[in-house]
Design a protein around this motif. Sequence first.
Motif, PDB file in Angstrom:
ATOM      1  N   TYR A 280      98.306  -5.120  60.601  1.00  0.00           N
ATOM      2  CA  TYR A 280      98.887  -6.268  61.298  1.00  0.00           C
ATOM      3  C   TYR A 280      97.792  -7.185  61.840  1.00  0.00           C
ATOM      4  O   TYR A 280      97.810  -8.402  61.632  1.00  0.00           O
TER       5      TYR A 280
ATOM      6  N   LEU B 123     106.404  -2.813  68.434  1.00  0.00           N
ATOM      7  CA  LEU B 123     106.013  -1.834  67.422  1.00  0.00           C
ATOM      8  C   LEU B 123     104.543  -1.452  67.563  1.00  0.00           C
ATOM      9  O   LEU B 123     104.177  -0.277  67.458  1.00  0.00           O
ATOM     10  N   ARG B 124     103.705  -2.452  67.799  1.00  0.00           N
ATOM     11  CA  ARG B 124     102.269  -2.187  67.941  1.00  0.00           C
ATOM     12  C   ARG B 124     102.003  -1.297  69.155  1.00  0.00           C
ATOM     13  O   ARG B 124     101.180  -0.369  69.103  1.00  0.00           O
TER      14      ARG B 124
ATOM     15  N   THR C 108     105.019   2.190  57.591  1.00  0.00           N
ATOM     16  CA  THR C 108     104.845   0.828  58.077  1.00  0.00           C
ATOM     17  C   THR C 108     106.082   0.393  58.842  1.00  0.00           C
ATOM     18  O   THR C 108     107.166   0.272  58.271  1.00  0.00           O
TER      19      THR C 108
ATOM     20  N   LYS D  18     106.941  -7.431  66.942  1.00  0.00           N
ATOM     21  CA  LYS D  18     105.675  -6.839  66.503  1.00  0.00           C
ATOM     22  C   LYS D  18     104.897  -6.256  67.684  1.00  0.00           C
ATOM     23  O   LYS D  18     104.203  -5.241  67.531  1.00  0.00           O
TER      24      LYS D  18
ATOM     25  N   VAL E  96     101.772  -1.546  61.253  1.00  0.00           N
ATOM     26  CA  VAL E  96     102.801  -2.521  61.589  1.00  0.00           C
ATOM     27  C   VAL E  96     102.744  -3.633  60.555  1.00  0.00           C
ATOM     28  O   VAL E  96     101.671  -4.170  60.268  1.00  0.00           O
TER      29      VAL E  96
END
Length: 355
Positions: free
Chosen positions: A278, A258-259, A167, A255, A233
């Motif tokens: 997420y 990261l996504r 994660t 985010k 995520v």
Amino acid sequence: MQHPYTRLPARSFWRTAVAEPDPLDITDLWTPKFTISQDDPVVTAGSCFAAHIGRALLEQGMHWYDAEPPPPGLTRAEQSARGYRQFSFRTGNIYSAAGLRQWVAWALGEERPPEEVWEHDGTFHDPYRPAVEPDGFASPDELLRSREVTLAAVRTALTRADVLVFTLGLTEAWHDEATDTVLPMCPGTVRGTFDPARHVLHQHTVARVHRDLTRTLDLVHRVNPRLRTVLTVSPVPLTATATGRHALVATTHSKSVLRAAAGQLADEDDRVDYFPSYEIVTGFPYRAAFYEPNLRAVTPRGVSFVMRHFFTALRGRPDPAHPAHPTTPVTGGEDHWCDDAVLDYYNPRPVPPAG
């Protein structure tokens, strides 16, 4: 005249997939690339949200692989406080892809970790695991021996695992320029002393995150070519940002990076999948229903909803242990698992008016 949109299923259209169903009845958010059987050893690591996954796997009778179990005699609270049984090894939170690559490189002997330790009031703390021993180690040697145990656990887990679930949590990372390493927390927050001459904030890009994940998996596949990886995520926002941006803007940036990186790697590699925890928590159909009042910690009800999607997709049928309309009380939270929750201590509080 035929075109690609005439053959798409209902899940591909916003109206039928999102707008019309009750939000709790939205389905098919994840189509797993590969199966994970009941007996496949699954290793979990990452940010604080990842701690829920291992526990959920155990509750479902699956094989969550704990490579560094606690010594006998500790209560569950003591185990948690000392970093046991949260992840598959006692690294504490690994918030970044760079942090994961570093631990894997150390464990597999590609690099050597610095032997620096932090001393405070006669006890010693690990710069790379600052929260795993709240009372500190009695000596530098004891600290380094403990770290070697964890590195051996990482090596064993990655060698024996069939699946790694990681994660991703943050793109803001503090680097130690003197040792060329990435730290899990800014020195001076949980432990240590901040030195602006050597401790520098880096904002990792999509390219950097993708590169670190790719290098990590390249290293692991040398010792375990069968390993498959599920990336997620964390839906937990930043406690604080050191970029100067508003916390909401900084969280959205982090985010999004990261996504994008996780999705790109999953699109490129058949051994890598992306599970949308997420989106399940933060998607606006859910209207922040799965957050505690602080709009940061995910409620037990939210965790149950996420894991319902995970197990339903894996098994191809509804999961009775995680119903579509969970009734778990909306209490608790997970900030006690998040090392970065300590940053809220430094939040300047408004002074109440006199009188």
